[in-house]
Scaffold this motif. Sequence first.
Motif, PDB file in Angstrom:
ATOM      1  N   ASN A  79       0.885  -1.254  -0.071  1.00 39.37           N
ATOM      2  CA  ASN A  79       0.151   0.120   0.212  1.00 39.37           C
ATOM      3  C   ASN A  79       0.204   1.459  -0.269  1.00 39.37           C
ATOM      4  OD1 ASN A  79      -1.452   2.244   1.060  1.00 39.37           O
ATOM      5  ND2 ASN A  79      -2.101   0.647   1.440  1.00 39.37           N
ATOM      6  N   GLY A 201     -11.661  -0.658  -0.031  1.00 39.43           N
ATOM      7  CA  GLY A 201     -10.745  -2.412   0.537  1.00 39.43           C
ATOM      8  C   GLY A 201     -11.329  -2.640   1.457  1.00 39.43           C
ATOM      9  N   ASP A 236      -8.150  -3.749  -0.985  1.00 34.53           N
ATOM     10  CA  ASP A 236      -6.643  -1.849  -1.543  1.00 34.53           C
ATOM     11  C   ASP A 236      -5.820  -3.643  -2.427  1.00 34.53           C
ATOM     12  OD1 ASP A 236      -7.800  -0.457   0.208  1.00 34.53           O
ATOM     13  OD2 ASP A 236      -6.140  -0.543   1.730  1.00 34.53           O
ATOM     14  N   GLY A 262     -10.157   3.819  -1.668  1.00 34.17           N
ATOM     15  CA  GLY A 262      -8.443   3.402  -0.215  1.00 34.17           C
ATOM     16  C   GLY A 262      -7.472   3.024  -1.542  1.00 34.17           C
TER      17      GLY A 262
END
Length: 351
Positions: A79, A201, A236, A262
């Motif tokens: 991420n 997400g 995500d 997200g």
Amino acid sequence: MAETLTTAALTLKDIAREAGVSLATVDRVLHNRPGVRPDTVRRVREAIDRNAFQPHVAAAELARSRARRFAFVMPSGPNPFMQQIEAYLGEMSTWLSARRLKVEMIATDVFDPSVLAASLEALSGDYDGVAAVALDHPTVRAAINDLVDAGTKVVTLVSDVPSSRRHHYVGIDNIAAGRTAGALVGRLAGGRAGKVAVVAGSQGLRDHAERIFGFNQVMAAEFPGLSVLPVLEGRDEDARSEQVLARLLGRHADIVGLYNVGAGTQGVAKALTDKALSEAGRDKVVFVGHDVTALTRRLLLQGVMDAAISQNPGHEARAAVRVLLALARGEPILREQEKIRIDIVMRDNLP
């Protein structure tokens, strides 16, 4: 006029530098010793007041027999925004060492409540403070409460669990962020009617749920010609986000807008720019997402993404550490200093 230090000034050197005097002069002012001009005394006192400097606390830190340990419980996986937070924490090593602080990263699956709860439970007794990107779920809430009951200071980071007994939340106003996204999608659609896709997400993450709530509020109230489709969950992850969105685009030829709540941004962009979709003659889909990363910067420059709602990962990293430190010391939290703002970033105002 000197600005207030934004990195929680707690050393005599910081105060001396801001006041423009020597370390010895600051020491004389603190101990009311003679030989310092009134104007210099005033400058030093103002610097102390602006930064809520407490010299006895600084001395106590040096006298502690052990360093304080803080754990940051972060999502596992690539991420980009979370990686930025971790990178900023790494850059704080000198600041942390000066305050006898150790920060450790704990990577876990924040989308699985049982895994996240187990990760939090495993920290009990080992850390003075914990900052966690947390799922709003009963088992996670119970794990947070157990940590607090055991004497650990707990801060939720980015995503909150307000019904827990956590001590503080560090992050943006996510409902406001969602409302901002709704206004952007609606206006950038330029009066076209059609459907709007939403990729999150997980709706179990409080920040994602609140953003969706704010988004739907604005869409329903201000853009009746746009119909919001049921939320897709991509965890995500790029591959999963691409897959669920590609299927949705295949079923709905009249999608004119997309809100990516997200991460998973690369997968979302790939689904939007797929060659088959371009060949089908589909109109441009307005694409609004979150955070300024190397990827979103490139997508904005290419015109694939229209706007990013940005929050400062460096500020969040620093704020989480400062809040945990203040809680551990029993000091007040400077709420205005720790308030995280949002910015709208488009191609023409990329920082």
